[in-house]
Design an enzyme around this catalytic site. Structure first.
Site, PDB file in Angstrom:
ATOM      1  CG  HIS A 157      -7.349  -7.195   4.443  1.00 62.53           C
ATOM      2  ND1 HIS A 157      -7.617  -6.236   3.480  1.00 62.53           N
ATOM      3  CD2 HIS A 157      -6.525  -6.601   5.346  1.00 62.53           C
ATOM      4  CE1 HIS A 157      -6.990  -5.115   3.797  1.00 62.53           C
ATOM      5  NE2 HIS A 157      -6.321  -5.302   4.912  1.00 62.53           N
ATOM      6  CB  ALA A 211       1.165 -16.112   8.460  1.00 61.75           C
ATOM      7  N   PRO A 212      -0.005 -15.066  11.103  1.00 62.63           N
ATOM      8  CG  PRO A 212       0.720 -15.988  13.126  1.00 62.63           C
ATOM      9  CD  PRO A 212       0.723 -16.242  11.651  1.00 62.63           C
ATOM     10  CG  HIS A 225      -4.551  -7.233   9.111  1.00 59.17           C
ATOM     11  ND1 HIS A 225      -4.850  -5.898   9.257  1.00 59.17           N
ATOM     12  CD2 HIS A 225      -3.998  -7.363   7.870  1.00 59.17           C
ATOM     13  CE1 HIS A 225      -4.498  -5.239   8.169  1.00 59.17           C
ATOM     14  NE2 HIS A 225      -3.987  -6.100   7.313  1.00 59.17           N
TER      15      HIS A 225
END
Length: 308
Positions: A44, A110-111, A114
């Site tokens: 990120h 985790a999903p 993004h």
């Protein structure tokens, strides 16, 4: 004469088959990879250098974990936002290295939106005019590459997160029968069911390995909200004498969040909700952890070595 020609033809065919057979045996059993794949690790990113430092350090760690049979011509860590190298920078480096395929590892817990939307859009794999407009307004460039790209799952795939959280707890635990474990996590509201399922698995794993019989989690959603964590900690304190709080975050510890929350309450002239509670907080997130580099290396290798 005819028999001799057939024998000669058979010999040539046999030699060719043996040579080809040897090639295929080497390719399949030695695990060799055709072409020049590249490995792009996308995190990120943060405006805080201390967050980015262990993430960027993964580049060298992954190369080391890939070992002597490293199938990747180029390995690169890049960031979705705030700092360079960007996703577009990473793709450009893959092109410069003449990679003919890119394996992308979303370095996310985790999903989330993004992994489902932002990363595919930034890679030019998914077209959404509104999402592109939003990302460009934030100063992010969209990569437009002709190189085939494969995206693997997030860190929630496999057992690296339960093992990493266990390692954090074991370093902090002193007397399991008197302790409780609280794990904090944040993410999209739409992904809360997935997160809760993952937290249930992680807390069960920790309890089974440590002998701690009380474990819970707080899903604090997007941002560093600590209010929900406070109520979960208070509930644990009614059942156990010592509360261990660990954050299931990539590169951020709970200690800083805990202190900021108390500081905020003090400025608002509100009482400390943790008075009289014995709390110990983890000062770091999942990273640094050699298991993460190993997971990235093993997962990426599986992609490029899978049979067609």
């Amino acid at each position: 004469m005819l028999k001799k020609q057939n024998t000669k033809t058979l010999s040539v065919v046999t030699i060719v088959m043996i040579l080809l057979g040897g090639f295929f045996v080497n390719t399949i059993y030695a695990g060799k990879v055709k072409g020049n794949p590249g490995l792009l690790i996308i995190a990120h990113g943060s405006p805080m250098p201390e967050w980015n430092k262990p993430v960027l350090a993964l580049e060298g760690q992954v190369i080391k974990a890939l070992g002597k049979d490293n199938p990747f011509k180029k390995v690169k860590v890049c960031m979705m936002e705030f700092v360079s190298p960007t996703v577009a920078d990473g793709v450009a480096e893959m092109e410069k290295a003449r990679c003919d395929r890119i394996v992308v590892v979303p370095l996310l817990i985790a999903p989330s939106s993004h992994s489902h939307w932002d990363i595919p859009v930034l890679l030019g794999l998914y077209w959404d005019p509104e999402k592109e407009k939003e990302l460009k307004a934030e100063g992010r460039l969209i990569a437009r590459s002709k190189i085939p790209i494969t995206i693997v799952p997030t860190l929630s795939y496999g057992n690296v997160l339960p093992q990493s959280m266990l390692a954090r707890v074991m370093k902090m635990s002193k007397n399991p029968k008197d302790e409780a474990v609280i794990i904090l996590a944040h993410g999209d509201r739409t992904m809360e069911p997935f997160w809760c399922s993952m937290m249930r698995h992680i807390t069960s794993y920790i309890c089974g390995k440590t002998g701690i019989s009380y474990a819970d989690w707080a899903y604090v959603k997007v941002g560093q909200s600590y209010r929900k964590a406070a109520s979960t900690i208070a509930a644990a304190a009614r059942n156990r004498k010592r509360i261990i709080v660990v954050g299931c975050y990539l590169s951020m510890g709970v200690t800083k969040m805990h202190r900021l929350y108390l500081s905020k309450l003090k400025k608002m002239h509100r009482p400390n909700p943790f008075t009289g509670i014995n709390i110990v907080t983890a000062d770091r997130g999942v990273l640094p952890d050699p298991m993460v580099a190993q997971w990235i290396a093993e997962t990426a290798k599986k992609v490029v070595r899978q049979k067609e």
